[in-house]
Design an enzyme around this catalytic site. Structure first.
Site, mmCIF file in Angstrom:
data_model
loop_
_atom_site.group_PDB
_atom_site.id
_atom_site.type_symbol
_atom_site.label_atom_id
_atom_site.label_comp_id
_atom_site.label_asym_id
_atom_site.label_seq_id
_atom_site.Cartn_x
_atom_site.Cartn_y
_atom_site.Cartn_z
ATOM 1 N N HIS A 103 46.670 104.221 64.467
ATOM 2 C CA HIS A 103 46.308 104.484 62.977
ATOM 3 C C HIS A 103 44.828 104.696 62.845
ATOM 4 O O HIS A 103 44.083 103.879 63.749
ATOM 5 C CB HIS A 103 46.759 103.362 62.076
ATOM 6 C CG HIS A 103 48.234 102.929 62.112
ATOM 7 N ND1 HIS A 103 48.580 101.936 63.053
ATOM 8 C CD2 HIS A 103 48.872 103.227 61.237
ATOM 9 C CE1 HIS A 103 49.806 101.755 62.615
ATOM 10 N NE2 HIS A 103 50.192 102.594 61.559
ATOM 11 N N ASP A 106 42.921 101.204 63.104
ATOM 12 C CA ASP A 106 43.138 100.601 64.285
ATOM 13 C C ASP A 106 41.791 100.644 65.098
ATOM 14 O O ASP A 106 41.386 99.849 65.796
ATOM 15 C CB ASP A 106 44.339 101.041 65.181
ATOM 16 C CG ASP A 106 45.625 100.781 64.300
ATOM 17 O OD1 ASP A 106 45.758 100.265 63.449
ATOM 18 O OD2 ASP A 106 46.309 101.702 65.035
HETATM 19 C C1 XUL Z 1 55.903 99.635 60.792
HETATM 20 C C2 XUL Z 1 55.697 100.762 61.726
HETATM 21 C C3 XUL Z 1 54.473 101.451 61.695
HETATM 22 C C4 XUL Z 1 54.440 102.734 62.206
HETATM 23 C C5 XUL Z 1 53.286 103.578 62.120
HETATM 24 O O1 XUL Z 1 57.145 98.946 60.605
HETATM 25 O O2 XUL Z 1 56.907 100.851 62.561
HETATM 26 O O3 XUL Z 1 53.606 100.798 62.846
HETATM 27 O O4 XUL Z 1 55.168 102.843 63.442
HETATM 28 O O5 XUL Z 1 52.441 103.516 60.920
#
Ligand code: XUL
Ligand code: CO
Length: 438
Positions: A103, A106
């Protein structure tokens, strides 16, 4: 690279008899199975957020994770971000993990403004590019975190505030640009807070329309900047909101069709999200696959006794086998992959546990792949299923399938029947066969 985890060797395959904790027992990256190497089949990826950012906090206590390599950082958040990134690449290299996912927040501190966030992201992308070139590790997917910051308390694309919608759009724009710059093969939308708590304060219809508008704007922009990868939606039924809009595969497919977006998005299926939705992992994968929408996989597992997303490393061989059976049936998961959206338990707080967790997951899936390949080669279920539906190959069945049947012709046929003969579904026998292979 041997700096952040000095006591950990490069993890290699030693076979099922090895008792070395820092070795693979089933994952042998270059071994060929059904014409492809295990590395090509499995396309493992490290989830940046769990492995490099999670500290082990839970609602009852603070973080427990011991990460000695972070201690050398001064109070500069960019310096810490760079240490984490370098440590992440050493970890992936030692584990032979060829991909990662992140993300935006992150990898870089958000700072005090969008402009500062954007500058930080560019600087971190410089380092990512350098480390990617050095190691050959690639980006499986990028995404934007549109759920952690308090501005997203009422949602992002489905917020009641148009300013928040715009802010989220700016974040996605930048995250898409980064994904293109780092040659990411996919981009994921997980609707973190896209959902509602109560209809007493919610314009349900507007929120769904806005979610579609948001996705469509993002897809247009991805095309405009030359993104050639897959756009993926990751379903999850609840948590953090009570009613998440992207509930499950069927719900997302219906949503995409309603708004004419079905050609543009595929799905990223997470095991723990499937079970939260009251489905099996295999059900969600198969539902996506038969609708030509299985794009990628978040490889983890939940705990069936707990009603939340525990994001554990996948070690259940039944689940990994049935998952790989779906992947093989589709002819592979590329350009998607198996992203370990999984975190070590709070009690597993040492740096070594980060390796042991990934080894457990990689061996869990490697074993699943080996078993699924044998099931396919030996046509264990295919012949049974084909025979079970053979009545649709001839006579009245063929006329149903080819569209010639009418309600009248079916009724005429039904009146000629004395007794309908059915055969057993043989579930227990088929489960015995599955157990034989496992
Ligand atoms: C949350 C989840 C996230 C997504 C990416 O449950 O799975 O980490 O994979 O935003
Ligand atoms: Co996920």
């Amino acid at each position: 690279m041997d700096y952040f985890f000095p006591n950990i060797p490069v993890i290699s395959y030693e076979g099922p008899n090895s008792r070395n904790p820092f070795a693979f027992r089933f994952y042998n990256p270059d071994e060929v199975i059904l014409g492809k190497t295990m590395k090509e089949h499995l396309r493992f990826s490290m989830a940046y957020w769990h492995t490099l950012c999670a500290t082990g906090t839970d609602p009852f206590g603070r973080g427990t994770a011991i990460r000695p390599y972070e201690e050398s950082a001064s109070n500069d958040p960019m310096e810490l971000a760079k240490i984490k990134m370098r440590a992440g690449f050493e970890l992936m290299q030692k584990l032979q993990i060829p991909y990662f996912c992140f993300h935006d927040c992150d990898v870089a501190p958000e700072g005090n403004s969008l402009a500062e966030f954007s500058r930080n992201l560019d600087e971190m992308a410089d380092l990512a590019e350098e480390l990617m070139t050095q190691t050959g590790i690639k980006l499986l997917w990028g995404t934007a975190n549109l759920f952690s910051h308090p501005r997203y308390v009422h949602g992002a694309a489905t917020s009641c505030s148009a300013d928040v919608f715009a802010y989220a759009a700016a974040q996605v724009k930048k995250a898409l640009e980064l994904t293109v710059r780092l040659k990411g093969e996919n981009y994921v939308f997980w609707g973190g807070r896209e959902g509602y708590e109560t209809l007493l304060n919610t314009d349900f219809s507007l929120e769904l329309d806005n979610l579609a508008r948001f996705l469509s704007l993002a897809a247009d922009y991805a095309d405009k900047i030359g993104f050639k990868g897959q756009l993926l939606i990751e379903p999850k039924p609840k948590e953090p909101t009570k009613h998440q809009y992207d509930f499950d595969v069927a719900g997302v497919l219906g949503f995409l069709q309603k708004y004419g977006l079905e050609g543009r998005f595929k799905l990223n299926i997470e095991a723990n999200h499937a079970t939260l939705a009251g489905h099996t992992f295999q059900h969600e994968l198969a539902m996506a696959r038969i609708n030509n929408a299985l794009g990628s996989i978040d490889a983890n597992q939940g705990d069936l006794l707990l009603g939340w997303d525990t994001d554990q490393f996948p070690t259940n061989i039944y689940e990994t086998t049935l998952c790989m059976l779906e992947v093989l049936k589709q002819g592979g998961i590329a350009p998607g992959g198996l992203n370990f959206d999984a975190k070590v338990r709070r009690g597993s707080f040492t740096p070594e546990d980060l390796f042991l967790g990934h080894i457990a997951g990689m061996d869990g899936f490697a074993r699943g792949l080996r078993i699924a390949a044998a099931l396919i080669t030996d046509k264990v279920f295919d012949e049974f299923i084909e025979k079970r539906y053979q009545s649709f190959q001839i006579g009245i069945g063929a006329s149903i399938v080819n569209g010639e049947a009418t309600l009248e012709s079916l009724a005429v046929h039904a009146h000629t029947l004395d007794e309908i003969k059915l055969e057993s579904g043989r579930q227990e026998y088929l489960e015995t066969l599955l157990n034989l292979y496992i």
